[in-house]
Design a protein around this motif. Structure first.
Motif, short mmCIF file in Angstrom:
data_model
loop_
_atom_site.label_atom_id
_atom_site.label_comp_id
_atom_site.label_asym_id
_atom_site.label_seq_id
_atom_site.Cartn_x
_atom_site.Cartn_y
_atom_site.Cartn_z
N PHE A 1 -9.20 15.97 -19.78
CA PHE A 1 -9.54 17.24 -19.21
C PHE A 1 -8.88 17.90 -17.98
CE2 PHE A 1 -12.43 19.41 -16.06
CZ PHE A 1 -13.12 20.11 -16.66
N ILE A 2 -8.59 17.04 -17.08
CA ILE A 2 -7.62 17.62 -16.31
C ILE A 2 -6.12 18.09 -16.89
CG2 ILE A 2 -6.14 17.05 -14.28
CD1 ILE A 2 -8.38 14.79 -13.40
N ARG A 3 -5.67 17.39 -17.72
CA ARG A 3 -4.39 17.65 -18.33
C ARG A 3 -4.63 18.97 -18.92
NH1 ARG A 3 -3.41 13.34 -21.24
NH2 ARG A 3 -3.66 14.46 -23.15
N GLN A 4 -5.63 19.08 -19.62
CA GLN A 4 -5.87 20.50 -20.35
C GLN A 4 -6.19 21.54 -19.44
OE1 GLN A 4 -8.27 19.97 -23.78
NE2 GLN A 4 -6.54 19.20 -24.81
N THR A 5 -6.95 21.52 -18.35
CA THR A 5 -7.48 22.60 -17.42
C THR A 5 -6.64 22.86 -16.18
OG1 THR A 5 -9.10 21.29 -16.61
CG2 THR A 5 -9.53 22.33 -18.78
N TRP A 6 -5.74 22.04 -15.58
CA TRP A 6 -5.42 22.00 -14.32
C TRP A 6 -4.80 23.31 -14.02
CZ3 TRP A 6 -0.52 23.00 -12.77
CH2 TRP A 6 0.60 22.60 -13.62
N LEU A 7 -4.08 23.93 -14.92
CA LEU A 7 -3.29 25.10 -14.70
C LEU A 7 -4.25 26.40 -14.55
CD1 LEU A 7 -0.45 26.12 -14.27
CD2 LEU A 7 -0.50 26.62 -16.63
N ALA A 8 -5.26 26.31 -15.46
CA ALA A 8 -6.35 27.28 -15.20
C ALA A 8 -7.18 27.17 -14.17
CB ALA A 8 -7.16 27.19 -16.60
N TRP A 9 -7.55 26.25 -13.64
CA TRP A 9 -8.02 25.96 -12.37
C TRP A 9 -7.07 26.40 -11.09
CZ3 TRP A 9 -12.82 25.32 -11.79
CH2 TRP A 9 -13.75 24.39 -12.68
N LEU A 10 -6.09 26.01 -11.51
CA LEU A 10 -4.87 26.63 -10.27
C LEU A 10 -4.98 28.00 -10.20
CD1 LEU A 10 -2.86 25.87 -8.39
CD2 LEU A 10 -1.06 25.91 -10.19
N PHE A 11 -4.90 28.75 -11.52
CA PHE A 11 -5.00 30.07 -11.60
C PHE A 11 -6.14 30.71 -10.95
CE2 PHE A 11 -2.17 30.02 -15.30
CZ PHE A 11 -1.01 30.34 -14.85
N PHE A 12 -7.40 30.07 -11.16
CA PHE A 12 -8.77 30.51 -10.65
C PHE A 12 -8.80 30.49 -9.23
CE2 PHE A 12 -13.03 29.55 -9.40
CZ PHE A 12 -13.72 30.59 -10.10
N PHE A 13 -8.43 29.39 -8.64
CA PHE A 13 -8.69 29.08 -7.34
C PHE A 13 -7.58 30.08 -6.45
CE2 PHE A 13 -10.91 25.29 -8.46
CZ PHE A 13 -12.08 25.38 -7.77
N SER A 14 -6.64 30.18 -7.04
CA SER A 14 -5.53 30.81 -6.29
C SER A 14 -5.94 32.36 -6.29
CB SER A 14 -4.21 30.61 -6.98
OG SER A 14 -3.56 29.63 -7.16
N VAL A 15 -6.25 32.99 -7.09
CA VAL A 15 -6.64 34.39 -7.35
C VAL A 15 -8.07 34.53 -6.48
CG1 VAL A 15 -8.17 34.42 -9.16
CG2 VAL A 15 -6.73 36.37 -8.69
N VAL A 16 -8.78 33.52 -6.31
CA VAL A 16 -10.09 33.89 -5.60
C VAL A 16 -9.72 33.80 -4.28
CG1 VAL A 16 -12.21 32.55 -5.04
CG2 VAL A 16 -11.70 32.82 -7.43
#
Length: 295
Positions: free
Chosen positions: A75-90
């Motif tokens: 789960f982390i391997r597949q979603t970590w980059l999307a989470w990074l994008f999300f929290f950065s822009v928020v």
């Protein structure tokens, strides 16, 4: 006039959903990451872009549920980059507004100009607003009037449908232009309900496509997102169609694929009706805008 951020929002939303669909159909995680990058850029253009992250999250959860082998590491391997994008822009986009809210300079996190709105801009927020619909007013008034209750602005669906066709501009109320506007208003109902007839009548027999789920999720998240925004900030342009214009992607998809599915089910006459109605809508729209530009 002014240069707004809506056009960039539409472009990035379409690009995001393109890569979401490629990920969904091909199951290659790099497309999901590209979609996350585009969603974050979209949030920078307009806060509505947050709905793209919601769409991605819902679809990822659905796919995750049906995975045979699950693990937190995967789960982390597949979603970590999307989470990074999300929290950065928020953090980048909403830290300032959040601080302004805490200091009393701002009354709403998502909408920064509420303090400058007059009482004339505010509309009702009762159940009638969202479940009511004035057909008489819808037929009598070709266009929406944002500052006049007689134009139907108090009804969420009335305002949404009218702005999807004409925005909140006031065109001519006389002659061919008004006639074509009225025709478009009622043709829109056919465009919306034509794809729904098959699933409602045929139910389990209705042909399913792999693209149906992401299209449906995208459609409902945009629509529910607009309703929640309108509930939280009840002013007249809170239900404007321009906030969710990318919803045209799933709407056109379901309309066009419905024609093919009706044919496959042997409903050739109904499929022909859908094709005919679609072209009539296109030609009526073209005729309307010709009368606008060459009046």
């Amino acid at each position: 006039g002014c240069i707004g951020n809506d056009s960039l929002f539409y472009l990035l939303s379409a690009a995001n959903f393109y890569f979401v669909m490629k990920w969904w159909l091909n199951d290659q995680i790099r497309y999901f990451w590209i979609a996350g990058l585009l969603a974050s850029l979209c949030v920078l253009a307009k806060f509505n872009g947050l709905l793209l992250f919601v769409t991605m999250a819902v679809l990822f959860i659905v796919r995750w549920i049906f995975l045979k082998e699950k693990s937190w590491r995967l789960f982390i391997r597949q979603t970590w980059l999307a989470w990074l994008f999300f929290f950065s822009v928020v953090l980048f986009n909403f830290t300032g507004p959040a601080m302004d809210m805490l200091s009393g300079k701002r009354s709403n996190l998502l909408c920064g100009n509420l303090n400058g709105l007059t009482t004339q801009s505010w509309v009702g927020n009762s159940l009638k607003t969202y479940f009511g619909f004035d057909f008489k007013e819808y037929r009598a008034k070709p266009y929406i009037e944002p500052t006049n209750n007689l134009g139907g602005r108090q009804y969420f669906w009335h305002y949404l449908l009218k702005t999807s066709l004409f925005n909140d501009f006031a065109f001519s109320y006389h002659g061919m232009q008004a006639l074509l506007a009225t025709m478009l208003s009622f043709q829109l109902f056919v465009i919306i309900f034509f794809p729904l007839t098959g699933p409602l009548l045929l139910k389990r027999r209705w042909p399913k496509l792999r693209s149906d789920l992401p299209m449906a999720v995208f459609f409902w998240i945009l629509l529910v997102g607009l309703i929640l925004f309108r509930v939280s900030v009840p002013f007249w342009y809170g239900g404007d169609f321009r906030y969710i214009l990318p919803i045209l992607i799933p709407l056109i998809y379901f309309y066009c694929t419905a024609i093919d599915r009706y044919r496959a089910m042997g409903w050739r006459l109904f499929a022909g009706f859908g094709l005919f109605t679609g072209w009539v809508f296109v030609l009526t729209s073209a005729g309307f805008f010709i009368t606008v530009f060459f009046k």
